[in-house]
Design a protein around this motif. Structure first.
Motif, PDB file in Angstrom:
ATOM      1  N   GLU A  98      61.918  92.053  35.289  1.00  0.00           N
ATOM      2  CA  GLU A  98      62.839  92.215  36.418  1.00  0.00           C
ATOM      3  C   GLU A  98      63.181  93.695  36.605  1.00  0.00           C
ATOM      4  O   GLU A  98      63.196  94.206  37.725  1.00  0.00           O
ATOM      5  CB  GLU A  98      64.106  91.384  36.165  1.00  0.00           C
ATOM      6  N   GLU A  99      63.437  94.381  35.504  1.00  0.00           N
ATOM      7  CA  GLU A  99      63.728  95.823  35.566  1.00  0.00           C
ATOM      8  C   GLU A  99      62.504  96.596  36.072  1.00  0.00           C
ATOM      9  O   GLU A  99      62.626  97.537  36.856  1.00  0.00           O
ATOM     10  CB  GLU A  99      64.150  96.336  34.183  1.00  0.00           C
ATOM     11  N   GLY A 100      61.328  96.192  35.631  1.00  0.00           N
ATOM     12  CA  GLY A 100      60.094  96.840  36.090  1.00  0.00           C
ATOM     13  C   GLY A 100      59.862  96.639  37.573  1.00  0.00           C
ATOM     14  O   GLY A 100      59.419  97.563  38.277  1.00  0.00           O
ATOM     15  N   ALA A 101      60.166  95.451  38.078  1.00  0.00           N
ATOM     16  CA  ALA A 101      60.013  95.180  39.509  1.00  0.00           C
ATOM     17  C   ALA A 101      60.993  96.030  40.311  1.00  0.00           C
ATOM     18  O   ALA A 101      60.640  96.574  41.366  1.00  0.00           O
ATOM     19  CB  ALA A 101      60.230  93.693  39.786  1.00  0.00           C
ATOM     20  N   ARG A 102      62.211  96.185  39.810  1.00  0.00           N
ATOM     21  CA  ARG A 102      63.202  97.026  40.487  1.00  0.00           C
ATOM     22  C   ARG A 102      62.730  98.478  40.516  1.00  0.00           C
ATOM     23  O   ARG A 102      62.787  99.143  41.553  1.00  0.00           O
ATOM     24  CB  ARG A 102      64.563  96.922  39.776  1.00  0.00           C
ATOM     25  N   THR A 103      62.229  98.949  39.396  1.00  0.00           N
ATOM     26  CA  THR A 103      61.722 100.321  39.320  1.00  0.00           C
ATOM     27  C   THR A 103      60.527 100.511  40.246  1.00  0.00           C
ATOM     28  O   THR A 103      60.400 101.545  40.915  1.00  0.00           O
ATOM     29  CB  THR A 103      61.340 100.661  37.866  1.00  0.00           C
ATOM     30  N   HIS A 104      59.657  99.511  40.315  1.00  0.00           N
ATOM     31  CA  HIS A 104      58.484  99.588  41.190  1.00  0.00           C
ATOM     32  C   HIS A 104      58.910  99.684  42.654  1.00  0.00           C
ATOM     33  O   HIS A 104      58.366 100.488  43.418  1.00  0.00           O
ATOM     34  CB  HIS A 104      57.582  98.375  40.956  1.00  0.00           C
ATOM     35  N   ARG A 105      59.879  98.884  43.047  1.00  0.00           N
ATOM     36  CA  ARG A 105      60.378  98.954  44.434  1.00  0.00           C
ATOM     37  C   ARG A 105      60.959 100.333  44.730  1.00  0.00           C
ATOM     38  O   ARG A 105      60.722 100.905  45.794  1.00  0.00           O
ATOM     39  CB  ARG A 105      61.429  97.864  44.689  1.00  0.00           C
ATOM     40  N   ARG A 106      61.703 100.862  43.777  1.00  0.00           N
ATOM     41  CA  ARG A 106      62.284 102.202  43.957  1.00  0.00           C
ATOM     42  C   ARG A 106      61.174 103.243  44.083  1.00  0.00           C
ATOM     43  O   ARG A 106      61.245 104.136  44.923  1.00  0.00           O
ATOM     44  CB  ARG A 106      63.205 102.536  42.796  1.00  0.00           C
TER      45      ARG A 106
END
Length: 149
Positions: A98-106
């Motif tokens: 979930e944290e990786g997906a957030r970072t990817h979107r950013r």
């Protein structure tokens, strides 16, 4: 010889590094976990449902060991996780947490901002032309006979 004395692959490599440097510096400034250019590249080629390390290595054009090291660092940072591959009992899929997906979107937002900054610097028309040329199908790489011009 070209005006700069540098060939197109060198220029493309510099352009890629320019985007990577802007992305990584911006994310680090925003307090994101620091990642290497290889780790950032791995994130870019990762499928939503997960990808094997071997496939990641192929897509990135690196050895399986290099891809594995990048994965290991991103798992340790909490950005990726390994899960069983439902199609193979032996393989594991690498996917974003979930944290990786957030970072990817950013990161995707940052890259769009960097592209706009480039357009401000060199012109919108040049950026559109560059994108159009790079999106054209180039076909398979040619195998040229030595000694011919």
């Amino acid at each position: 010889m070209h005006a700069t004395g540098r060939n197109l692959p060198q220029l493309l490599g510099d352009a890629r590094r320019w985007f990577e440097d802007a992305l990584l510096a911006t994310l680090q400034e925003a307090g994101e976990a620091p990642v290497s250019p290889t780790q950032a590249g791995l994130f870019a080629v990762l499928d939503e449902e997960g990808t094997t390390v071997s496939e990641l290595a192929r897509r990135m054009g690196v050895t399986r060991q290099t891809a594995h090291q990048a994965v290991h660092g991103l798992v340790a940072a909490g950005l990726l996780e390994q899960v069983p591959d439902p199609s193979s009992g032996r393989q594991r899929l690498i996917r974003r947490t979930e944290e990786g997906a957030r970072t990817h979107r950013r990161a995707e937002l940052v890259l769009r901002r960097v592209e706009r900054e480039l357009a401000d610097r060199i012109g919108e028309q040049q950026v559109r032309a560059l994108r159009a040329a790079l999106e054209l199908p180039w076909g398979d790489p040619p195998v040229l006979v030595q000694g011919e011009g």
